[in-house]
Design an enzyme around this catalytic site. Structure first.
Site, PDB file in Angstrom:
ATOM      1  N   LYS A 118      94.940 -45.006  55.509  1.00  0.00           N
ATOM      2  CA  LYS A 118      95.508 -45.020  54.154  1.00  0.00           C
ATOM      3  C   LYS A 118      96.987 -44.651  54.234  1.00  0.00           C
ATOM      4  O   LYS A 118      97.346 -43.597  54.774  1.00  0.00           O
ATOM      5  CB  LYS A 118      94.739 -44.004  53.292  1.00  0.00           C
ATOM      6  CG  LYS A 118      94.706 -44.329  51.827  1.00  0.00           C
ATOM      7  CD  LYS A 118      93.716 -43.396  51.132  1.00  0.00           C
ATOM      8  CE  LYS A 118      93.667 -43.633  49.637  1.00  0.00           C
ATOM      9  NZ  LYS A 118      92.832 -42.650  48.955  1.00  0.00           N
TER      10      LYS A 118
HETATM   11  O1  G3P Z   1      91.808 -41.453  45.818  1.00  0.00           O
HETATM   12  C1  G3P Z   1      92.827 -41.707  44.913  1.00  0.00           C
HETATM   13  C2  G3P Z   1      92.465 -41.650  43.459  1.00  0.00           C
HETATM   14  O2  G3P Z   1      91.199 -42.197  43.259  1.00  0.00           O
HETATM   15  C3  G3P Z   1      92.676 -40.337  42.804  1.00  0.00           C
HETATM   16  O3  G3P Z   1      92.073 -40.228  41.563  1.00  0.00           O
HETATM   17  O4  G3P Z   1      91.338 -38.890  39.626  1.00  0.00           O
HETATM   18  O5  G3P Z   1      92.974 -37.909  41.260  1.00  0.00           O
HETATM   19  O6  G3P Z   1      93.679 -39.715  39.705  1.00  0.00           O
HETATM   20  P1  G3P Z   1      92.546 -39.125  40.479  1.00  0.00           P
END
Ligand code: G3P
Length: 218
Positions: free
Chosen positions: A87
């Site tokens: 990633k």
């Molecule tokens: O893995 C990246 C993403 O899915 C993060 O999500 O909920 O932290 O905005 P969030």
């Protein structure tokens, strides 16, 4: 459509896997920190532990933001297990790193994507996955789902191989809408996946079926 779980929590990964619908896992440094995984060796071992549970792609994020550092870390991560996807953040050096890995058949997930232009650049560089963060866009009063629609259209126009991995999913309707729009993958917390199970009419209907059966069969 592939279902990935967005967590570094092994119990949640096991639970989603046992449901029989899990295709992969995404992690990020925040999710690893949330589980208290610290130190390089522990972090690498944790990725292997995730790969041992799920037979599917597991995104492992580099910490470096310079080109040489991303290459070094990415190569180390890719060697851990064949299912590891490196990633890489959507930054200038990240695009260079994605191209480097694409030329060597090492798969990448370009993360922190918030615009169609960024997604186009990631695909041009040869990213295997692109991760638009729809929940965070919604948080900023911008339509995250519209971005999914734009990226799906652009990738279809040019037959890019890059898969659209909708990330930062907060609820079941995000997931369902992503399915309607043709996202290749959704990555979400466990409660969003299990939330798909829920409907009160299912519960009421089942209760009645069982009650009717009991009336006749005792
Ligand atoms: O893995 C990246 C993403 O899915 C993060 O999500 O909920 O932290 O905005 P969030």
């Amino acid at each position: 459509m592939k279902f990935f779980i967005d967590t570094a929590n092994l119990a949640e990964i096991r639970e989603a896997h046992e449901l029989g619908v899990l295709d992969g896992v995404t992690t990020n440094p925040s999710l690893m920190a949330k589980e208290g995984i610290q130190g390089k060796n522990n972090i690498l071992a944790h990725y292997v532990a995730i790969c041992d549970i799920v037979d599917g792609d597991v995104s492992a994020e580099v910490i470096a933001t310079d080109y040489a550092g991303m290459i070094r870390e990415g190569e180390e991560l890719a060697e851990l297990h064949p299912n590891i996807v490196v990633k890489i953040p959507m930054i200038r050096e990240g695009i260079r790193a994605i191209k480097y890995f694409a030329d060597r058949d090492i798969r990448t997930n370009c993360t922190l994507v918030f615009s169609a232009g960024q997604a186009l650049l990631a695909a041009k560089a040869g990213a295997s996955y692109v991760s638009p963060f729809i929940g965070r866009l919604d948080d900023a009063s911008t339509d995250g789902l519209l971005l999914i629609e734009q990226i799906v259209d652009i990738y279809q126009n040019y037959a890019f191989d890059t898969e659209v991995l909708a990330a930062s999913i907060r609820h079941t309707m995000h997931l369902v809408k992503c399915a309607e729009l043709g996202a290749d993958v959704v990555t979400c917390p466990l409660n969003v996946i299990t939330g798909l199970l829920k409907h009160p009419l299912t519960d009421i209907g089942l209760e009645k079926f069982l009650a009717d059966y009991k009336k006749v069969n005792g």
